[in-house]
Scaffold this active site. Structure first.
Site, PDB file in Angstrom:
ATOM      1  N   CYS A   1       0.792  -1.239   0.000  1.00  0.00           N
ATOM      2  CA  CYS A   1       0.000   0.000   0.000  1.00  0.00           C
ATOM      3  C   CYS A   1       0.819   1.282   0.000  1.00  0.00           C
ATOM      4  CB  CYS A   1      -0.923   0.023   1.210  1.00  0.00           C
ATOM      5  SG  CYS A   1      -1.782  -1.500   1.563  1.00  0.00           S
TER       6      CYS A   1
ATOM      7  N   HIS B   1      -1.662   6.238   1.286  1.00  0.00           N
ATOM      8  CA  HIS B   1      -1.832   5.424   2.479  1.00  0.00           C
ATOM      9  C   HIS B   1      -1.970   6.371   3.672  1.00  0.00           C
ATOM     10  CE1 HIS B   1      -1.551   1.663   4.712  1.00  0.00           C
ATOM     11  NE2 HIS B   1      -0.879   2.341   5.618  1.00  0.00           N
TER      12      HIS B   1
ATOM     13  N   HIS C   1      -1.779  -2.943  -5.169  1.00  0.00           N
ATOM     14  CA  HIS C   1      -1.101  -4.241  -5.167  1.00  0.00           C
ATOM     15  C   HIS C   1      -2.129  -5.324  -5.485  1.00  0.00           C
ATOM     16  CE1 HIS C   1      -2.986  -5.056  -1.276  1.00  0.00           C
ATOM     17  NE2 HIS C   1      -2.500  -3.914  -0.838  1.00  0.00           N
TER      18      HIS C   1
END
Length: 269
Positions: free
Chosen positions: A2, A56, A250
């Site tokens: 992340c 993030h 991801h």
């Protein structure tokens, strides 16, 4: 993963430049004057607004405000982004959780609604817009409304991974012995240790199938939110002049090579 991937594609620089390889560092520490992707649009007379998980959390701090985002409207990060399974039956604490909660209980729904409101604001103000919506799912937990679980066939007909073993000669660093920081796979009352590369340690087929179906349901939930945003563009007759880009931070292995997570160097994830 992340933090590093979001720092990379939102700054336009590889991790070797951002020096963000974990959940501790962010690109502003090495590039305080770098122009981020939303910041570029902001500097070119676009209203740049965002909701949900874009950067993030706290990498950079405060979602990189005020550099990345316009001050026209507040950054929205709704509560309940990672809802635990609060059912009192066998699903309690399960990673898979078909739920009776309404859509509005989930952060992804609330954040998408806020993005639609941002779009309507920009159109009323006759401003060019750069809008970002950051969905949490299909990140764990796979807690979504029941109807998204029911889209898919019965659990017993869901396939398991074709190869449930690590490759021969695989270096240990290529394998991950955890699932999002947890040592146990939990699904419908079953709790099994995260497997090792040997295929004989793979979870029972019923556990693998339910986990895979839970992931699919979470993807469909997010697909539904994206559909709401696209419908809003159609409703306001701006779809034909709006560029829509989808990005993910991801992948997620669902039992391939006995991996159940994101920390992997394998192509299938």
């Amino acid at each position: 993963i992340c933090g590093p991937s979001r720092n990379s594609f939102l700054s336009g620089r590889r991790p070797q430049r951002t020096q963000s390889w974990n959940f501790l560092n962010h690109f502003r520490e090495v590039g305080p004057n770098w122009v981020s992707l939303p910041q570029w649009f902001k500097q070119h007379n676009y209203t740049a607004l965002a909701t949900g998980k874009t950067y993030h959390p706290n990498l950079p701090p405060r979602w990189d405000q005020p550099l990345s985002w316009s001050a026209d409207r507040p950054y929205v990060f709704a509560e309940n982004g990672y809802p635990p399974c609060d059912r009192k039956d066998s699903l309690q604490n399960s990673m898979v959780c078909p739920s009776a909660h309404p859509d509005s209980w989930y952060a992804d729904h609330s954040d998408a609604s806020a993005t639609i409101a941002d779009l309507e604001y920009a159109l009323r103000a006759k401003k060019r817009f750069f809008l970002v919506y950051g969905a949490h799912r299909p990140h764990l937990p796979w807690n979504v409304p029941q109807r998204f679980w029911e889209i898919y066939p019965p659990t017993e007909s869901v396939s398991v991974a074709e190869h449930e073993a690590g490759p021969r000669g695989m270096p240990p660093i290529a394998f991950t012995y955890e699932v999002d920081g947890q040592p146990t796979l939990r699904s419908f009352g079953a709790a099994v240790p995260v497997p090792y590369p040997d295929a004989s340690t793979a979870p029972p087929a019923n556990v693998s199938r339910s986990l895979r179906k839970g992931y699919y349901a979470a993807v469909s939930w997010t697909d539904h939110q994206v559909g709401r945003l696209l419908d809003a563009l159609d409703e306001h007759a701006v779809a034909g002049e709006t560029v829509v880009a989808l990005a993910g931070d991801h992948g997620w292995a669902l039992g391939e090579h006995n991996i159940w997570g994101k920390h992997s160097n394998f192509e299938v994830a």
